[in-house]
Write a protein that holds these residues in place. Sequence first.
Motif, PDB file in Angstrom:
ATOM      1  N   THR A 166       0.822  -1.209   0.000  1.00 24.36           N
ATOM      2  CA  THR A 166       0.000   0.000   0.000  1.00 24.36           C
ATOM      3  C   THR A 166       0.853   1.254   0.000  1.00 24.36           C
ATOM      4  OG1 THR A 166      -1.616  -1.196   1.309  1.00 24.36           O
ATOM      5  CG2 THR A 166      -1.888   1.181   1.180  1.00 24.36           C
ATOM      6  N   GLY A 167       0.454   2.211  -0.814  1.00 18.73           N
ATOM      7  CA  GLY A 167       1.088   3.516  -0.828  1.00 18.73           C
ATOM      8  C   GLY A 167       0.025   4.601  -0.835  1.00 18.73           C
ATOM      9  N   ILE A 168       0.469   5.853  -0.805  1.00 17.76           N
ATOM     10  CA  ILE A 168      -0.471   6.987  -0.823  1.00 17.76           C
ATOM     11  C   ILE A 168      -0.076   7.932  -1.948  1.00 17.76           C
ATOM     12  CG2 ILE A 168      -1.336   8.986   0.449  1.00 17.76           C
ATOM     13  CD1 ILE A 168      -0.829   7.451   3.033  1.00 17.76           C
ATOM     14  N   LYS A 169      -1.067   8.292  -2.752  1.00 22.76           N
ATOM     15  CA  LYS A 169      -0.839   9.222  -3.849  1.00 22.76           C
ATOM     16  C   LYS A 169      -2.097  10.048  -4.043  1.00 22.76           C
ATOM     17  CE  LYS A 169       0.756   9.336  -8.667  1.00 22.76           C
ATOM     18  NZ  LYS A 169       1.172   8.502  -9.814  1.00 22.76           N
ATOM     19  N   ASP A 170      -1.924  11.379  -4.108  1.00 19.72           N
ATOM     20  CA  ASP A 170      -3.070  12.284  -4.258  1.00 19.72           C
ATOM     21  C   ASP A 170      -4.104  12.040  -3.156  1.00 19.72           C
ATOM     22  OD1 ASP A 170      -1.900  13.335  -6.573  1.00 19.72           O
ATOM     23  OD2 ASP A 170      -2.821  11.792  -7.834  1.00 19.72           O
ATOM     24  N   ASP A 171      -3.594  11.868  -1.933  1.00 21.54           N
ATOM     25  CA  ASP A 171      -4.432  11.682  -0.744  1.00 21.54           C
ATOM     26  C   ASP A 171      -5.296  10.423  -0.791  1.00 21.54           C
ATOM     27  OD1 ASP A 171      -3.503  14.054   0.436  1.00 21.54           O
ATOM     28  OD2 ASP A 171      -4.927  15.241  -0.750  1.00 21.54           O
ATOM     29  N   ALA A 172      -4.870   9.455  -1.614  1.00 19.38           N
ATOM     30  CA  ALA A 172      -5.634   8.199  -1.695  1.00 19.38           C
ATOM     31  C   ALA A 172      -4.669   7.017  -1.639  1.00 19.38           C
ATOM     32  CB  ALA A 172      -6.440   8.155  -2.982  1.00 19.38           C
ATOM     33  N   ARG A 173      -5.150   5.920  -1.083  1.00 21.85           N
ATOM     34  CA  ARG A 173      -4.348   4.713  -1.039  1.00 21.85           C
ATOM     35  C   ARG A 173      -4.309   4.042  -2.418  1.00 21.85           C
ATOM     36  NH1 ARG A 173      -3.197   2.442   3.994  1.00 21.85           N
ATOM     37  NH2 ARG A 173      -4.026   3.618   5.767  1.00 21.85           N
ATOM     38  N   TYR A 174      -3.177   3.426  -2.711  1.00 23.99           N
ATOM     39  CA  TYR A 174      -3.074   2.636  -3.949  1.00 23.99           C
ATOM     40  C   TYR A 174      -2.012   1.566  -3.739  1.00 23.99           C
ATOM     41  CZ  TYR A 174       1.428   4.646  -5.355  1.00 23.99           C
ATOM     42  OH  TYR A 174       2.756   5.000  -5.414  1.00 23.99           O
ATOM     43  N   ILE A 209      13.395   7.642  -8.348  1.00 26.42           N
ATOM     44  CA  ILE A 209      12.579   6.491  -8.743  1.00 26.42           C
ATOM     45  C   ILE A 209      11.106   6.746  -8.431  1.00 26.42           C
ATOM     46  CG2 ILE A 209      12.050   4.082  -8.166  1.00 26.42           C
ATOM     47  CD1 ILE A 209      15.124   3.684  -7.823  1.00 26.42           C
ATOM     48  N   LEU A 210      10.830   7.235  -7.222  1.00 22.17           N
ATOM     49  CA  LEU A 210       9.434   7.461  -6.831  1.00 22.17           C
ATOM     50  C   LEU A 210       8.789   8.577  -7.652  1.00 22.17           C
ATOM     51  CD1 LEU A 210       9.713   7.102  -2.956  1.00 22.17           C
ATOM     52  CD2 LEU A 210       8.837   5.427  -4.604  1.00 22.17           C
ATOM     53  N   GLU A 211       9.599   9.516  -8.098  1.00 27.23           N
ATOM     54  CA  GLU A 211       9.068  10.636  -8.895  1.00 27.23           C
ATOM     55  C   GLU A 211       8.834  10.235 -10.351  1.00 27.23           C
ATOM     56  OE1 GLU A 211      10.487  15.015 -10.609  1.00 27.23           O
ATOM     57  OE2 GLU A 211      11.669  14.025  -9.048  1.00 27.23           O
ATOM     58  N   LYS A 212       9.724   9.395 -10.902  1.00 30.68           N
ATOM     59  CA  LYS A 212       9.722   9.174 -12.343  1.00 30.68           C
ATOM     60  C   LYS A 212       9.193   7.822 -12.809  1.00 30.68           C
ATOM     61  CE  LYS A 212      13.597  12.322 -13.287  1.00 30.68           C
ATOM     62  NZ  LYS A 212      14.962  12.431 -13.856  1.00 30.68           N
ATOM     63  N   VAL A 213       9.102   6.856 -11.911  1.00 29.35           N
ATOM     64  CA  VAL A 213       8.739   5.503 -12.359  1.00 29.35           C
ATOM     65  C   VAL A 213       7.311   5.168 -11.945  1.00 29.35           C
ATOM     66  CG1 VAL A 213       9.358   3.068 -12.335  1.00 29.35           C
ATOM     67  CG2 VAL A 213      11.158   4.804 -12.150  1.00 29.35           C
ATOM     68  N   PRO A 214       6.387   5.081 -12.897  1.00 26.13           N
ATOM     69  CA  PRO A 214       4.993   4.781 -12.577  1.00 26.13           C
ATOM     70  C   PRO A 214       4.850   3.401 -11.927  1.00 26.13           C
ATOM     71  CG  PRO A 214       5.210   5.604 -14.829  1.00 26.13           C
ATOM     72  CD  PRO A 214       6.586   5.325 -14.341  1.00 26.13           C
ATOM     73  N   ASN A 262       6.005   2.364  -5.355  1.00 28.23           N
ATOM     74  CA  ASN A 262       5.767   3.179  -4.162  1.00 28.23           C
ATOM     75  C   ASN A 262       6.728   2.871  -3.004  1.00 28.23           C
ATOM     76  OD1 ASN A 262       4.812   0.762  -3.172  1.00 28.23           O
ATOM     77  ND2 ASN A 262       2.699   1.444  -2.903  1.00 28.23           N
ATOM     78  N   ARG A 263       7.718   2.003  -3.261  1.00 24.26           N
ATOM     79  CA  ARG A 263       8.731   1.740  -2.235  1.00 24.26           C
ATOM     80  C   ARG A 263      10.077   1.503  -2.901  1.00 24.26           C
ATOM     81  NH1 ARG A 263       6.408   0.673   2.846  1.00 24.26           N
ATOM     82  NH2 ARG A 263       4.156   0.291   2.651  1.00 24.26           N
ATOM     83  N   VAL A 264      11.158   1.860  -2.193  1.00 21.08           N
ATOM     84  CA  VAL A 264      12.513   1.574  -2.662  1.00 21.08           C
ATOM     85  C   VAL A 264      13.251   0.875  -1.531  1.00 21.08           C
ATOM     86  CG1 VAL A 264      14.686   2.516  -3.511  1.00 21.08           C
ATOM     87  CG2 VAL A 264      12.517   3.550  -4.224  1.00 21.08           C
ATOM     88  N   LEU A 265      13.810  -0.283  -1.817  1.00 20.09           N
ATOM     89  CA  LEU A 265      14.499  -1.108  -0.829  1.00 20.09           C
ATOM     90  C   LEU A 265      15.951  -1.318  -1.244  1.00 20.09           C
ATOM     91  CD1 LEU A 265      11.745  -3.887  -0.587  1.00 20.09           C
ATOM     92  CD2 LEU A 265      11.826  -1.701   0.652  1.00 20.09           C
ATOM     93  N   TRP A 266      16.795  -1.672  -0.274  1.00 20.89           N
ATOM     94  CA  TRP A 266      18.205  -1.929  -0.551  1.00 20.89           C
ATOM     95  C   TRP A 266      18.530  -3.350  -0.104  1.00 20.89           C
ATOM     96  CZ3 TRP A 266      22.710   0.299   2.846  1.00 20.89           C
ATOM     97  CH2 TRP A 266      23.929  -0.124   2.325  1.00 20.89           C
ATOM     98  N   ASP A 267      18.959  -4.164  -1.047  1.00 24.40           N
ATOM     99  CA  ASP A 267      19.375  -5.535  -0.757  1.00 24.40           C
ATOM    100  C   ASP A 267      20.884  -5.528  -0.514  1.00 24.40           C
ATOM    101  OD1 ASP A 267      20.117  -8.183  -0.737  1.00 24.40           O
ATOM    102  OD2 ASP A 267      19.369  -8.647  -2.746  1.00 24.40           O
ATOM    103  N   PHE A 268      21.288  -5.702   0.754  1.00 27.32           N
ATOM    104  CA  PHE A 268      22.721  -5.694   1.062  1.00 27.32           C
ATOM    105  C   PHE A 268      23.187  -7.056   1.593  1.00 27.32           C
ATOM    106  CE2 PHE A 268      20.418  -4.025   4.655  1.00 27.32           C
ATOM    107  CZ  PHE A 268      21.027  -4.538   5.794  1.00 27.32           C
ATOM    108  N   THR A 269      22.622  -8.121   0.994  1.00 29.84           N
ATOM    109  CA  THR A 269      22.974  -9.483   1.359  1.00 29.84           C
ATOM    110  C   THR A 269      24.162  -9.968   0.538  1.00 29.84           C
ATOM    111  OG1 THR A 269      20.583  -9.796   1.488  1.00 29.84           O
ATOM    112  CG2 THR A 269      21.972 -11.726   1.876  1.00 29.84           C
ATOM    113  N   ASP A 270      25.102 -10.655   1.197  1.00 31.55           N
ATOM    114  CA  ASP A 270      26.246 -11.216   0.497  1.00 31.55           C
ATOM    115  C   ASP A 270      25.904 -12.570  -0.131  1.00 31.55           C
ATOM    116  OD1 ASP A 270      27.725  -9.057   1.363  1.00 31.55           O
ATOM    117  OD2 ASP A 270      28.733 -10.142   2.993  1.00 31.55           O
ATOM    118  N   LYS A 271      26.746 -13.002  -1.043  1.00 37.60           N
ATOM    119  CA  LYS A 271      26.682 -14.359  -1.580  1.00 37.60           C
ATOM    120  C   LYS A 271      27.861 -15.154  -1.062  1.00 37.60           C
ATOM    121  CE  LYS A 271      26.875 -17.138  -5.781  1.00 37.60           C
ATOM    122  NZ  LYS A 271      26.985 -17.155  -7.258  1.00 37.60           N
ATOM    123  N   PRO A 272      27.661 -16.322  -0.413  1.00 39.88           N
ATOM    124  CA  PRO A 272      26.395 -16.803   0.094  1.00 39.88           C
ATOM    125  C   PRO A 272      25.951 -15.962   1.296  1.00 39.88           C
ATOM    126  CG  PRO A 272      28.177 -18.235   0.822  1.00 39.88           C
ATOM    127  CD  PRO A 272      28.788 -17.193  -0.049  1.00 39.88           C
TER     128      PRO A 272
END
Length: 324
Positions: free
Chosen positions: A256-264, A299-304, A307-317
């Motif tokens: 869930t995110g919020i855009k234009d005062d509405a959930r989406y 990303i949040l401004e330009k990519v339709p 609504n979230r940006v995460l960082w994967d900082f897991t090593d292999k293995p």
Amino acid sequence: MDPNKRPETMERITTPELAKAFIDEQVEAIKAQVGDKKVLLALSGGVDSSVVAALLIKAIGDQLVCVHVNHGLLRKDEPEMVIKVFKEELGANLIYVDAVDRFLDKLAGVDDPEQKRKIIGKEFIEVFADEARKLEGIEFLGQGTIYPDITESKGVKAHHNVGGLPEDLKFELVEPVKLLYKDEVRVVGKALGLPDKMVYRQPFPGPGLGVRCVGAITRDRLDALREADAIVRAHIGTLPEVPWQYFAVVPDIKSTGIKDDARYMGWPVVIRAINSVDATSAQSIEIPWSMLCAMRDEILEKVPGVNRVLWDFTDKPVSTIEWE
């Protein structure tokens, strides 16, 4: 002497001078092997196939026929770069195949990673074979095989190997860089005049964005991934020490995110950046907080649809480099 074994006396190609000597040697070898016949090459735009294409153009000119298949799973602007560099700048005899609909229609609804890989590989061979049958006088097949492909994979890797071509298409192989390591291939590419963005192109999986658009691929999520990935690469590519590999992933989940005062409901974009030597292990790199915030905001401004940006900082293995 085994033609697929690198001589112990072979000097590592580390300088422009050594690269030039190698190029001169291979140009003569290619001319001797090919003569006045034609060579067909699947040109992906990756480092290995691009260097082989440039070498073949230098040796035999328009006797080389390059086929660039756009399967819709390339990164932003990559097909355009291949056309610009090879057709417009190097004058290559280049056939561009727009197979986007063909691939994406076959992949619709398929969420199993291995099945996606098989579909992409099989469809590529069929598209390439279709183009090959339209051509006359082709007796040779150029391939971007490099030495690790031989030593580690008991032959060439799947993204180079079009040896799965139908029985009616039998070509003799031309593999001018098969005794080189990746770093040497890059030195040769620079000496041939290829642009840095092609020579230093980071590792990219054979199925392309197909393994980073996790789950069943949809066109809208694939478009979001392509745009987010371009933003991630533009930012992380400015680090003083550029990591070995960095990219975006868009999994098939929504929150869930919020855009234009509405959930989406929207997708997350996952940022991944790692260092590795041989891909058997990998270490997540530290991304400056200010850069993470800048990527998040863009990303949040330009990519339709995101609504979230995460960082994967897991090593292999324990994780793998790719998500699929």
